[in-house]
Design an enzyme around this catalytic site. Structure first.
Site, PDB file in Angstrom:
ATOM      1  N   ALA A   1     -41.585 -10.687  24.481  1.00  0.00           N
ATOM      2  CA  ALA A   1     -40.638 -10.478  23.376  1.00  0.00           C
ATOM      3  C   ALA A   1     -41.289  -9.744  22.215  1.00  0.00           C
ATOM      4  CB  ALA A   1     -40.084 -11.818  22.890  1.00  0.00           C
TER       5      ALA A   1
ATOM      6  N   ILE B   1     -51.910  -8.742  18.433  1.00  0.00           N
ATOM      7  CA  ILE B   1     -51.996  -9.182  17.031  1.00  0.00           C
ATOM      8  C   ILE B   1     -53.144  -8.462  16.316  1.00  0.00           C
ATOM      9  CG2 ILE B   1     -52.174 -11.179  15.473  1.00  0.00           C
ATOM     10  CD1 ILE B   1     -49.568 -10.873  17.323  1.00  0.00           C
TER      11      ILE B   1
ATOM     12  N   GLU C   1     -42.862  -3.961   4.940  1.00  0.00           N
ATOM     13  CA  GLU C   1     -43.808  -3.517   5.974  1.00  0.00           C
ATOM     14  C   GLU C   1     -43.492  -2.073   6.387  1.00  0.00           C
ATOM     15  OE1 GLU C   1     -44.136  -6.046   9.403  1.00  0.00           O
ATOM     16  OE2 GLU C   1     -45.533  -4.682  10.408  1.00  0.00           O
TER      17      GLU C   1
HETATM   18  C1  LIG Z   1     -51.810  -1.758  18.139  1.00  0.00           C
HETATM   19  C2  LIG Z   1     -50.680  -2.724  17.943  1.00  0.00           C
HETATM   20  C3  LIG Z   1     -50.698  -3.576  16.856  1.00  0.00           C
HETATM   21  C4  LIG Z   1     -49.674  -4.512  16.672  1.00  0.00           C
HETATM   22  N1  LIG Z   1     -49.773  -5.431  15.667  1.00  0.00           N
HETATM   23  C5  LIG Z   1     -48.888  -6.479  15.651  1.00  0.00           C
HETATM   24  C6  LIG Z   1     -49.101  -7.589  14.779  1.00  0.00           C
HETATM   25  O1  LIG Z   1     -50.051  -7.614  13.983  1.00  0.00           O
HETATM   26  N2  LIG Z   1     -48.236  -8.626  14.832  1.00  0.00           N
HETATM   27  C7  LIG Z   1     -47.170  -8.647  15.692  1.00  0.00           C
HETATM   28  O2  LIG Z   1     -46.429  -9.623  15.702  1.00  0.00           O
HETATM   29  N3  LIG Z   1     -46.956  -7.606  16.529  1.00  0.00           N
HETATM   30  C8  LIG Z   1     -47.794  -6.536  16.536  1.00  0.00           C
HETATM   31  N4  LIG Z   1     -47.593  -5.500  17.413  1.00  0.00           N
HETATM   32  C9  LIG Z   1     -46.450  -5.525  18.306  1.00  0.00           C
HETATM   33  C10 LIG Z   1     -45.382  -4.475  18.008  1.00  0.00           C
HETATM   34  O3  LIG Z   1     -44.715  -4.764  16.811  1.00  0.00           O
HETATM   35  C11 LIG Z   1     -44.452  -4.433  19.225  1.00  0.00           C
HETATM   36  O4  LIG Z   1     -45.199  -3.837  20.279  1.00  0.00           O
HETATM   37  C12 LIG Z   1     -43.188  -3.649  18.959  1.00  0.00           C
HETATM   38  O5  LIG Z   1     -42.359  -4.336  18.060  1.00  0.00           O
HETATM   39  C13 LIG Z   1     -42.384  -3.373  20.241  1.00  0.00           C
HETATM   40  O6  LIG Z   1     -42.219  -4.520  21.024  1.00  0.00           O
HETATM   41  P1  LIG Z   1     -42.604  -4.480  22.597  1.00  0.00           P
HETATM   42  O7  LIG Z   1     -43.966  -3.927  22.715  1.00  0.00           O
HETATM   43  O8  LIG Z   1     -42.333  -5.815  23.169  1.00  0.00           O
HETATM   44  O9  LIG Z   1     -41.589  -3.418  23.220  1.00  0.00           O
HETATM   45  P2  LIG Z   1     -40.123  -3.730  23.794  1.00  0.00           P
HETATM   46  O10 LIG Z   1     -39.367  -4.501  22.795  1.00  0.00           O
HETATM   47  O11 LIG Z   1     -40.246  -4.265  25.164  1.00  0.00           O
HETATM   48  O12 LIG Z   1     -39.522  -2.248  23.864  1.00  0.00           O
HETATM   49  C14 LIG Z   1     -39.687  -1.371  24.981  1.00  0.00           C
HETATM   50  C15 LIG Z   1     -38.792  -0.163  24.754  1.00  0.00           C
HETATM   51  O13 LIG Z   1     -37.420  -0.603  24.716  1.00  0.00           O
HETATM   52  C16 LIG Z   1     -36.820  -0.126  23.530  1.00  0.00           C
HETATM   53  N5  LIG Z   1     -35.818  -1.076  23.047  1.00  0.00           N
HETATM   54  C17 LIG Z   1     -35.947  -2.415  22.875  1.00  0.00           C
HETATM   55  N6  LIG Z   1     -34.829  -2.928  22.370  1.00  0.00           N
HETATM   56  C18 LIG Z   1     -33.967  -1.883  22.209  1.00  0.00           C
HETATM   57  C19 LIG Z   1     -32.620  -1.759  21.725  1.00  0.00           C
HETATM   58  N7  LIG Z   1     -31.952  -2.803  21.256  1.00  0.00           N
HETATM   59  N8  LIG Z   1     -32.052  -0.530  21.732  1.00  0.00           N
HETATM   60  C20 LIG Z   1     -32.720   0.540  22.174  1.00  0.00           C
HETATM   61  N9  LIG Z   1     -33.976   0.491  22.634  1.00  0.00           N
HETATM   62  C21 LIG Z   1     -34.595  -0.700  22.655  1.00  0.00           C
HETATM   63  C22 LIG Z   1     -37.968  -0.008  22.529  1.00  0.00           C
HETATM   64  O14 LIG Z   1     -37.625   0.856  21.459  1.00  0.00           O
HETATM   65  C23 LIG Z   1     -39.064   0.526  23.413  1.00  0.00           C
HETATM   66  O15 LIG Z   1     -38.915   1.920  23.544  1.00  0.00           O
HETATM   67  C24 LIG Z   1     -48.579  -4.525  17.570  1.00  0.00           C
HETATM   68  C25 LIG Z   1     -48.563  -3.631  18.648  1.00  0.00           C
HETATM   69  C26 LIG Z   1     -49.592  -2.763  18.848  1.00  0.00           C
HETATM   70  C27 LIG Z   1     -49.564  -1.887  20.074  1.00  0.00           C
END
Ligand SMILES: Cc1cc2nc3c(=O)[nH]c(=O)nc-3n(C[C@H](O)[C@H](O)[C@H](O)COP(=O)(O)OP(=O)(O)OC[C@H]3O[C@@H](n4cnc5c(N)ncnc54)[C@H](O)[C@@H]3O)c2cc1C
Length: 379
Positions: free
Chosen positions: A131, A158, A242
């Protein structure tokens, strides 16, 4: 284009911050990149200089500068030296505000001084292996046991994951309500709190990004921020700031990439002339110059609106969407204009390209930004 929203005191602050980076950060960038993490000591040094949470009240050790332009300057200067690992904006503008805004007097007195001094490094843990965009789909739970909560679950990606001393963890608190979640401050050393490996990434090499595990972690009630069911609202509320932070860094990153490219094409020769003399090069650079100027004006306006508490989540999403897409376009064109040398790690444009890509993904993907904006249009 001349910017007109900074005053003398901001310019002085920028000079001081830039000198600090030149002295305490730039000489260590390669070493941190190899280590996959910055040295803890730089956080303390930044704290000593007053660069952490400058907006916090003096009683906690802050300077009470409630003006987002200072945060903007720090985002810009970190982007200008292309330092992705020393995430002052994450500590100061993303995590710190959760404690200041939703913490009670006792919590603020307990945590803020160490956070401001750079002794307690912060992280926020929302994302889980299954998620990310869909935060309400998270599985980490916090069960109320009277004087404490028991946390179970795991988080991934994270930032500051290894260095963090205090992690603000989002966890579900009511199995019958998917939006009921609390924000719990999990402290280094709590039993059952484990960290995974430092994840290998495309870019942001000096930044420690880790998985976190919570196995029956007993979190005292005193470590809950605000209401045990209000966390989802708190997260949504803070994400606008943010995203503005992302926008500030993204425009500055685009500016840095443009400057690096301009310098390169003036020196590099092909067909007996500088690459800068080809019409294609000049037109590409002119387009970038124009788009960055437009993005900068919009971002500066968002900063001033935010200072007046008038920045809406939709406009913050527009700022993040536009500037991070622009950044990725500029670094891509920048690499192209460098030719093969642009693909070499020793050239700044190569690192900029690698560091930029995540900007369209974290803090809400570009697609999620479009969802937020279109929802605001009642579509
Ligand atoms: C280097 C790095 C640092 C990070 N730091 C933090 C941190 O400090 N704390 C933290 O909590 N998180 C952190 N994150 C997590 C980051 O915020 C998430 O990776 C990001 O929000 C996307 O979530 P996901 O990777 O699960 O992708 P998913 O939600 O699985 O998305 C996959 C694809 O589906 C698309 N998608 C999803 N839902 C929809 C929709 N409703 N409509 C259209 N398209 C959609 C997305 O745009 C994406 O293209 C970090 C990530 C990275 C890689």
């Amino acid at each position: 284009m001349l910017r007109n929203h900074f005053e003398t005191e901001h310019n002085l602050f920028r000079d001081a911050f830039r000198s600090f980076l030149d002295k305490e950060v730039v000489p260590h960038q390669e070493e941190w990149e190899d280590a996959g993490v910055v040295d803890r000591s730089v956080w303390r040094k930044a704290g000593e200089m007053g660069f952490l949470l400058p907006w916090a009240e003096e009683e906690y050790g802050g300077t009470g500068l409630k003006d987002f332009r200072y945060e903007q300057i720090m985002c810009e200067e970190l982007a200008a030296i292309n330092e992705p690992g020393f995430m002052i904006p994450l500590h100061s503008a993303l995590c710190g505000p959760y404690i200041a805004e939703y913490g009670n007097a006792e919590q603020k007195a307990r945590w803020l001084p160490g956070i401001i001094r750079g002794e307690s490094i912060l992280a926020v843990a929302m994302t889980e292996p299954s998620a990310g965009s869909d935060l309400a789909g998270m599985r980490t739970t916090a069960v109320d046991k009277g004087d404490h909560f028991v946390l179970n679950g795991s988080k991934v990606f994270i930032s500051n994951g290894l260095l963090a001393d205090l992690v603000i963890v989002a966890a579900k608190t009511d199995p019958n309500n998917k939006h009921a979640m609390g924000l719990f401050v999990v402290e280094r050393g709590m039993e059952g709190f484990e960290r995974g490996r430092n994840l290998k990434k495309l870019g942001m090499k000096s930044q420690d990004t880790a998985e976190l595990f919570f196995n029956n972690v007993k979190v005292p009630k005193e470590n809950l921020l605000g209401d045990a069911k209000g966390g989802f609202f708190y997260l949504m509320n803070m994400l606008a700031q943010e995203r503005l932070t992302n926008a500030c860094g993204a425009v500055a990153g685009a500016e840095a990439a443009l400057n690096a490219t301009v310098d390169y094409v003036k020196e590099r020769k092909a067909f007996d002339r500088p690459v800068a003399h080809f019409q294609n090069t000049r037109f590409k650079l002119a387009e970038m110059r124009t788009q960055i100027d437009v993005a900068q004006v919009f971002t500066d306006r968002c900063v001033m609106d935010h200072n007046q508490k008038k920045l809406t989540p939709e406009v913050a999403a527009e700022a993040k969407l536009f500037t991070t897409e622009l950044l990725c376009k500029v670094v891509d064109e920048g690499v192209q204009l460098h030719g093969g040398w642009g693909y070499m790690w020793e050239y700044p444009i190569c690192k900029m390209y690698a560091n930029a890509r995540i900007q369209r993904i974290f803090a809400g993907t570009s697609e999620i930004m479009k969802e937020i904006i279109s929802r605001g249009m009642k579509l």
